[in-house]
Motif scaffolding. Structure first.
Motif, PDB file in Angstrom:
ATOM      1  N   GLU A  42      50.952 118.499  30.574  1.00  0.00           N
ATOM      2  CA  GLU A  42      51.396 117.822  29.944  1.00  0.00           C
ATOM      3  C   GLU A  42      50.518 117.634  28.268  1.00  0.00           C
ATOM      4  N   SER A  47      53.780 108.739  33.964  1.00  0.00           N
ATOM      5  CA  SER A  47      53.524 110.633  33.279  1.00  0.00           C
ATOM      6  C   SER A  47      52.814 110.936  34.670  1.00  0.00           C
ATOM      7  N   TRP A  48      52.109 111.971  34.265  1.00  0.00           N
ATOM      8  CA  TRP A  48      51.744 113.054  35.302  1.00  0.00           C
ATOM      9  C   TRP A  48      50.207 112.248  34.742  1.00  0.00           C
ATOM     10  N   GLU A  60      50.263 119.158  36.505  1.00  0.00           N
ATOM     11  CA  GLU A  60      50.802 118.410  36.228  1.00  0.00           C
ATOM     12  C   GLU A  60      50.265 117.501  34.550  1.00  0.00           C
ATOM     13  N   ALA A  61      49.341 116.854  34.776  1.00  0.00           N
ATOM     14  CA  ALA A  61      48.620 115.899  33.826  1.00  0.00           C
ATOM     15  C   ALA A  61      48.383 116.857  32.670  1.00  0.00           C
ATOM     16  N   ARG A  92      49.352 118.393  42.391  1.00  0.00           N
ATOM     17  CA  ARG A  92      50.201 119.015  41.258  1.00  0.00           C
ATOM     18  C   ARG A  92      49.904 117.794  40.583  1.00  0.00           C
ATOM     19  N   THR A  93      49.287 116.462  40.461  1.00  0.00           N
ATOM     20  CA  THR A  93      49.005 115.767  40.108  1.00  0.00           C
ATOM     21  C   THR A  93      47.946 116.458  38.648  1.00  0.00           C
ATOM     22  N   ARG A 106      49.902 108.900  36.157  1.00  0.00           N
ATOM     23  CA  ARG A 106      49.828 108.927  37.907  1.00  0.00           C
ATOM     24  C   ARG A 106      47.460 109.481  37.981  1.00  0.00           C
TER      25      ARG A 106
END
Length: 136
Positions: free
Chosen positions: A90, A4-5, A86-87, A82-83, A8
């Protein structure tokens, strides 16, 4: 298994300062270059006050200074933005309050190339920027 982000974001990365291998973007070969971890980028963005924006170039400069380097890797920062974004999305999906997620919209705008690649699109970014009185 696909990470998942959030996984990461929390994976310990190898960061550090090294000589820039070649001239690229606004980086000159041989400068001391910070290669940050996703968590370092996340922590820095969390420190940006509400209603304050910082473009990606200013973020890279500030991160470099904070860590004793001349520049921050322009490629790595794109991946990590981006990480981080996106996290945060989430976290929202899991029920986190907006105030508790990383305010990535203080760095990304609807015009930032990274925004176009986000799974949730640019509308969320524009809405949060507008809510804080920032240009969409």
């Amino acid at each position: 298994m696909v990470k998942s982000w959030t996984d990461r974001l929390n994976t310990p990365g190898i960061n550090g300062i090294k000589p820039t291998p070649r001239t690229m973007s606004d980086v000159i070969e041989g400068q001391s270059m910070l290669v940050p971890t996703p968590r370092q980028v996340d922590d820095f963005i969390r420190s940006i006050p509400q209603g304050v924006e910082m473009d990606v170039r200013a973020l890279r400069t500030a991160l470099a200074i904070e860590h004793g380097a001349e520049v921050t890797c322009p490629v790595t920062i794109g991946y990590h933005l981006r990480t981080v974004s996106e996290a945060a999305a989430e976290d929202l999906e899991r029920g986190a309050a907006l105030a508790d997620i990383t305010p990535f919209w203080r760095v990304l705008s609807s015009k930032t190339p990274t925004t176009k690649r986000l799974s949730f699109g640019a509308e969320f970014v524009a809405k949060q920027r507008s809510r804080e009185g920032l240009e969409p």
